[in-house]
Design a protein around this motif. Structure first.
Motif, PDB file in Angstrom:
ATOM      1  N   GLY A   1     -79.194  61.447  54.526  1.00 27.59           N
ATOM      2  CA  GLY A   1     -78.076  60.839  53.820  1.00 27.59           C
ATOM      3  C   GLY A   1     -76.896  61.780  53.745  1.00 27.59           C
ATOM      4  N   PHE A   2     -75.849  61.319  53.050  1.00 25.84           N
ATOM      5  CA  PHE A   2     -74.596  62.056  52.983  1.00 25.84           C
ATOM      6  C   PHE A   2     -74.764  63.409  52.316  1.00 25.84           C
ATOM      7  N   ASP A   3     -75.534  63.483  51.207  1.00 22.08           N
ATOM      8  CA  ASP A   3     -75.675  64.745  50.470  1.00 22.08           C
ATOM      9  C   ASP A   3     -76.310  65.823  51.342  1.00 22.08           C
ATOM     10  N   ARG A   4     -77.338  65.453  52.098  1.00 20.85           N
ATOM     11  CA  ARG A   4     -77.983  66.418  52.991  1.00 20.85           C
ATOM     12  C   ARG A   4     -77.010  66.883  54.075  1.00 20.85           C
ATOM     13  N   THR A   5     -76.315  65.942  54.696  1.00 17.64           N
ATOM     14  CA  THR A   5     -75.361  66.295  55.753  1.00 17.64           C
ATOM     15  C   THR A   5     -74.262  67.195  55.205  1.00 17.64           C
TER      16      THR A   5
ATOM     17  N   GLU B   1     -75.539  70.771  54.724  1.00 22.32           N
ATOM     18  CA  GLU B   1     -75.635  71.508  55.987  1.00 22.32           C
ATOM     19  C   GLU B   1     -74.252  71.910  56.496  1.00 22.32           C
ATOM     20  N   LEU B   2     -73.278  71.009  56.394  1.00 19.56           N
ATOM     21  CA  LEU B   2     -71.929  71.319  56.848  1.00 19.56           C
ATOM     22  C   LEU B   2     -71.299  72.423  56.006  1.00 19.56           C
TER      23      LEU B   2
ATOM     24  N   SER C   1     -72.982  75.806  57.034  1.00 20.46           N
ATOM     25  CA  SER C   1     -72.583  76.259  58.371  1.00 20.46           C
ATOM     26  C   SER C   1     -71.115  76.679  58.399  1.00 20.46           C
ATOM     27  N   SER C   2     -70.265  75.981  57.650  1.00 20.84           N
ATOM     28  CA  SER C   2     -68.839  76.329  57.638  1.00 20.84           C
ATOM     29  C   SER C   2     -68.593  77.666  56.958  1.00 20.84           C
ATOM     30  N   ASN C   3     -69.550  78.100  56.133  1.00 20.23           N
ATOM     31  CA  ASN C   3     -69.449  79.406  55.483  1.00 20.23           C
ATOM     32  C   ASN C   3     -70.355  80.443  56.135  1.00 20.23           C
ATOM     33  N   ALA C   4     -70.861  80.101  57.356  1.00 24.82           N
ATOM     34  CA  ALA C   4     -71.680  81.025  58.156  1.00 24.82           C
ATOM     35  C   ALA C   4     -72.989  81.389  57.480  1.00 24.82           C
TER      36      ALA C   4
END
Length: 222
Positions: free
Chosen positions: A171-175, A178-179, A182-185
């Motif tokens: 769902g949206f919360d999981r995605t 993860e984003l 990843s955007s903060n390395a």
């Protein structure tokens, strides 16, 4: 006693994947959810001693109020607390007394965050607790601010905590989680094993994340 035994089971089940050792830094971390630390301090102390004293122990949901801090210490460790502002919440980080350390960032409110730099290991370790009703976007804004602050130290950083976002549900919360990472390395180190198991449900809401390559080890079998 039954409630304490259940908490000890939770501690051990979480150790299976949250406890991790990085070959380069040789740091051992332990993550626990206390659900009221004043009921479980002795259990936490026994658990730490049984694990040959991990370098750092992050404890969430301590339920400590301001003024409680002097009463929650463990031999061979020094501790920094972030107290709660409502029922539940709170984060404590215990650092083995042989290490030098300092607090580098904190967030106090309905959610709790705490980051400690362990100078003798050249790493930063953080703890986080987000209540289920705390706005996720507000959490990410606060966390991103703290991560940007920490980036100035140019250190390896590991963060462990209860995000109350179930990774086992698509769902949206999981995605979004993860984003954000990843955007903060940062890498999410545990993505498969449930962290909360009841007769009616299994959820993965507690995470270990880091900005360097390390692994989570299965070290305890129930």
């Amino acid at each position: 006693m039954a409630a304490i035994e259940e908490n000890v089971k939770l501690f051990h089940s979480m150790e299976e994947y949250i406890d991790h050792r990085d070959v380069t830094t040789a740091i051992s971390n332990l993550y626990l959810t206390a659900h009221r630390m004043n009921n479980n301090l002795e259990d936490i102390e026994v658990l730490l001693c049984s694990r040959v004293l991990p370098d750092v122990a992050v404890v969430c949901e301590t339920w400590l109020n301001r003024g409680d801090e002097p009463f929650f210490n463990i031999p061979d460790y020094r501790v920094i607390h972030v107290c709660r502002e409502k029922r539940g919440g709170g984060v404590s980080i215990f650092v083995k007394s042989c290490h030098t350390y300092k607090e580098v960032a904190r967030y106090e409110g309905i959610a709790s965050m705490l980051f400690v730099q362990v100078d003798s290991l050249n790493v930063i370790v953080g703890g986080l607790y987000r209540p289920p009703d705390f706005d996720v976007n507000t959490l990410y804004e606060a966390l991103e601010s703290k991560l940007q602050q920490i980036n100035h130290y140019d250190k390896m950083c590991g963060l462990m905590g209860d995000f109350n976002i179930n990774f086992l549900t698509d769902g949206f919360d999981r995605t979004e989680l993860e984003l954000f990472m990843s955007s903060n390395a940062f890498n999410i180190l545990n993505k498969q094993v449930p962290t909360r198991v009841t007769p009616r449900s299994q959820t993965l809401i507690d995470y270990a994340v880091s900005n360097w390559e390390c692994r989570c080890e299965d070290t305890v079998k129930l």
